[in-house]
Design a protein around this motif. Structure first.
Motif, PDB file in Angstrom:
ATOM      1  N   LEU A 123      46.448  36.899  40.433  1.00 12.23           N
ATOM      2  CA  LEU A 123      46.776  38.215  40.970  1.00 12.23           C
ATOM      3  C   LEU A 123      45.686  38.788  41.877  1.00 12.23           C
ATOM      4  O   LEU A 123      45.977  39.206  43.010  1.00 12.23           O
ATOM      5  CB  LEU A 123      47.092  39.182  39.825  1.00 12.23           C
ATOM      6  N   PRO A 124      44.421  38.837  41.451  1.00  7.97           N
ATOM      7  CA  PRO A 124      43.401  39.407  42.332  1.00  7.97           C
ATOM      8  C   PRO A 124      43.177  38.599  43.593  1.00  7.97           C
ATOM      9  O   PRO A 124      42.779  39.148  44.625  1.00  7.97           O
ATOM     10  CB  PRO A 124      42.146  39.436  41.451  1.00  7.97           C
ATOM     11  N   GLU A 125      43.421  37.292  43.539  1.00  6.37           N
ATOM     12  CA  GLU A 125      43.270  36.471  44.741  1.00  6.37           C
ATOM     13  C   GLU A 125      44.311  36.867  45.779  1.00  6.37           C
ATOM     14  O   GLU A 125      44.014  36.958  46.977  1.00  6.37           O
ATOM     15  CB  GLU A 125      43.388  35.000  44.375  1.00  6.37           C
ATOM     16  N   GLY A 126      45.547  37.097  45.334  1.00  2.00           N
ATOM     17  CA  GLY A 126      46.579  37.560  46.254  1.00  2.00           C
ATOM     18  C   GLY A 126      46.244  38.919  46.841  1.00  2.00           C
ATOM     19  O   GLY A 126      46.437  39.175  48.037  1.00  2.00           O
ATOM     20  N   MET A 127      45.707  39.798  46.008  1.00  2.00           N
ATOM     21  CA  MET A 127      45.313  41.115  46.480  1.00  2.00           C
ATOM     22  C   MET A 127      44.214  41.011  47.535  1.00  2.00           C
ATOM     23  O   MET A 127      44.224  41.737  48.532  1.00  2.00           O
ATOM     24  CB  MET A 127      44.833  41.970  45.311  1.00  2.00           C
ATOM     25  N   ALA A 128      43.267  40.111  47.309  1.00  2.00           N
ATOM     26  CA  ALA A 128      42.157  39.934  48.246  1.00  2.00           C
ATOM     27  C   ALA A 128      42.667  39.481  49.607  1.00  2.00           C
ATOM     28  O   ALA A 128      42.244  39.986  50.650  1.00  2.00           O
ATOM     29  CB  ALA A 128      41.159  38.929  47.683  1.00  2.00           C
ATOM     30  N   VAL A 129      43.584  38.510  49.602  1.00  2.00           N
ATOM     31  CA  VAL A 129      44.148  38.024  50.862  1.00  2.00           C
ATOM     32  C   VAL A 129      44.888  39.151  51.576  1.00  2.00           C
ATOM     33  O   VAL A 129      44.734  39.356  52.786  1.00  2.00           O
ATOM     34  CB  VAL A 129      45.093  36.832  50.608  1.00  2.00           C
ATOM     35  N   GLY A 130      45.693  39.903  50.823  1.00  2.00           N
ATOM     36  CA  GLY A 130      46.460  40.989  51.429  1.00  2.00           C
ATOM     37  C   GLY A 130      45.583  42.055  52.049  1.00  2.00           C
ATOM     38  O   GLY A 130      45.840  42.514  53.165  1.00  2.00           O
ATOM     39  N   ALA A 189      52.693  31.658  42.594  1.00  2.00           N
ATOM     40  CA  ALA A 189      53.629  32.477  43.368  1.00  2.00           C
ATOM     41  C   ALA A 189      53.213  33.937  43.414  1.00  2.00           C
ATOM     42  O   ALA A 189      53.575  34.674  44.339  1.00  2.00           O
ATOM     43  CB  ALA A 189      55.035  32.352  42.786  1.00  2.00           C
ATOM     44  N   VAL A 190      52.434  34.375  42.412  1.00  2.00           N
ATOM     45  CA  VAL A 190      52.018  35.776  42.378  1.00  2.00           C
ATOM     46  C   VAL A 190      51.060  36.102  43.526  1.00  2.00           C
ATOM     47  O   VAL A 190      50.937  37.264  43.928  1.00  2.00           O
ATOM     48  CB  VAL A 190      51.348  36.095  41.014  1.00  2.00           C
ATOM     49  N   GLU A 191      50.400  35.090  44.088  1.00  2.00           N
ATOM     50  CA  GLU A 191      49.437  35.351  45.161  1.00  2.00           C
ATOM     51  C   GLU A 191      50.104  35.866  46.429  1.00  2.00           C
ATOM     52  O   GLU A 191      49.734  36.931  46.928  1.00  2.00           O
ATOM     53  CB  GLU A 191      48.589  34.104  45.422  1.00  2.00           C
ATOM     54  N   PRO A 192      51.084  35.139  47.014  1.00  2.00           N
ATOM     55  CA  PRO A 192      51.740  35.714  48.199  1.00  2.00           C
ATOM     56  C   PRO A 192      52.487  37.004  47.886  1.00  2.00           C
ATOM     57  O   PRO A 192      52.561  37.902  48.737  1.00  2.00           O
ATOM     58  CB  PRO A 192      52.701  34.602  48.653  1.00  2.00           C
ATOM     59  N   ILE A 193      53.020  37.136  46.664  1.00  2.00           N
ATOM     60  CA  ILE A 193      53.710  38.374  46.286  1.00  2.00           C
ATOM     61  C   ILE A 193      52.727  39.543  46.284  1.00  2.00           C
ATOM     62  O   ILE A 193      53.001  40.621  46.821  1.00  2.00           O
ATOM     63  CB  ILE A 193      54.372  38.223  44.908  1.00  2.00           C
ATOM     64  N   GLY A 194      51.552  39.329  45.666  1.00  2.00           N
ATOM     65  CA  GLY A 194      50.526  40.375  45.644  1.00  2.00           C
ATOM     66  C   GLY A 194      50.025  40.707  47.034  1.00  2.00           C
ATOM     67  O   GLY A 194      49.808  41.885  47.364  1.00  2.00           O
ATOM     68  N   ALA A 195      49.861  39.681  47.869  1.00  2.00           N
ATOM     69  CA  ALA A 195      49.388  39.908  49.233  1.00  2.00           C
ATOM     70  C   ALA A 195      50.395  40.706  50.047  1.00  2.00           C
ATOM     71  O   ALA A 195      50.040  41.647  50.779  1.00  2.00           O
ATOM     72  CB  ALA A 195      49.104  38.564  49.913  1.00  2.00           C
TER      73      ALA A 195
END
Length: 260
Positions: A123-130, A189-195
């Motif tokens: 989750l935090p990795e997706g947030m970081a990318v976003g 899958a949560v990474e692109p969703i979070g981003a």
């Protein structure tokens, strides 16, 4: 920007997919030495990305505030740590190598709780990318498209060993190779969703961008300190995790400086 954004959002997920595919090529369970090395490598990448791509830009954005430029970074970092702590306490999950579930009590299967543990990590990795792509999109100072792609690429590289660390124990637990691969892949899958969620809210988040950058850094640090480093350090061969950490840190640092 559109093509680069699409690539940036998908790269981490593709890294997880590639790592999960190791289950088709490795006959036996992952060796302790390899697992320790990969955990250390993942920790190094996440720490370097947090510092070079998130915390430093957060402080640079408030440079006009003088010594108070560190305040948004400090507040956001603590909020990010607290956010992941709350999720960790509420979400039922099970870490690899243990039989004692954490979080709220539930009747979920062991496989489901293992997958949830990794989802918390991602989750935090997706947030970081976003948040770095959102900053680059609006032309925020100290955040370029190249540096955003560097963050995405670094996390994708880190996700390759992480995907293998997920899928291989799933296979050892009795799941088929395809099921193990699917669970490992879906955990990313949560990474692109979070981003995408962060990007959709970017117009609202821009006034607090320094806080969001450090928030993502705090969330990533929580994962490293609470989960990855303890798992990498317990038992034998912890020196391999230290070497892996150094390699991952330097690789991410070089990517950020060269591409930024």
């Amino acid at each position: 920007m559109t093509t680069s954004l699409a690539i940036g959002l998908l790269l981490p997920f593709l890294g997880t997919m590639l790592g999960s595919a190791f289950v088709f090529f490795m006959k036996d369970a992952m060796s302790v030495r390899l697992q320790k090395s990969l955990l250390g490598f993942a920790s190094g990448v996440m720490v370097a990305a947090s510092i070079w791509s998130l915390l430093i830009p957060s402080m640079d954005m408030g440079a006009d505030s003088g010594k108070w430029s560190v305040l948004p970074a400090a507040i956001g970092f603590l909020l990010g740590m607290g956010f992941l702590l709350l999720i960790d306490e509420l979400t039922p999950h099970l870490h690899i190598g243990t039989d004692k579930p954490e979080g709220m009590r539930s009747h979920l299967s062991k496989t489901a709780m293992l997958a949830l543990a990794v989802t918390i990590h991602n989750l935090p990795e997706g947030m970081a990318v976003g948040v770095v792509f959102a900053g680059a999109d609006v032309g925020a100072a100290h955040l370029s498209l190249a540096s955003a792609v560097a963050v995405s690429l670094g996390i994708a590289i880190q996700n390759i060993p992480e995907g293998a660390i997920i899928s291989m124990p799933m296979r050892s637990a009795g799941n088929s190779r395809w099921r193990s691969f699917l669970i490992g892949t879906l955990s990313g899958a949560v990474e692109p969703i979070g981003a995408v969620a962060v990007l959709l809210l970017s117009s609202l988040l821009m006034p607090v961008l320094p806080y969001m950058l450090s928030f993502a850094a705090g969330a990533m640090f929580y994962v490293v300190v609470e989960e990855l480093i303890p798992e990498a350090s317990v038992g034998r061969h912890s020196n391999l995790s230290t070497i892996g950490f150094a390699i991952g840190f330097v690789l991410m640092m070089v990517l950020d400086v060269v591409m930024g």
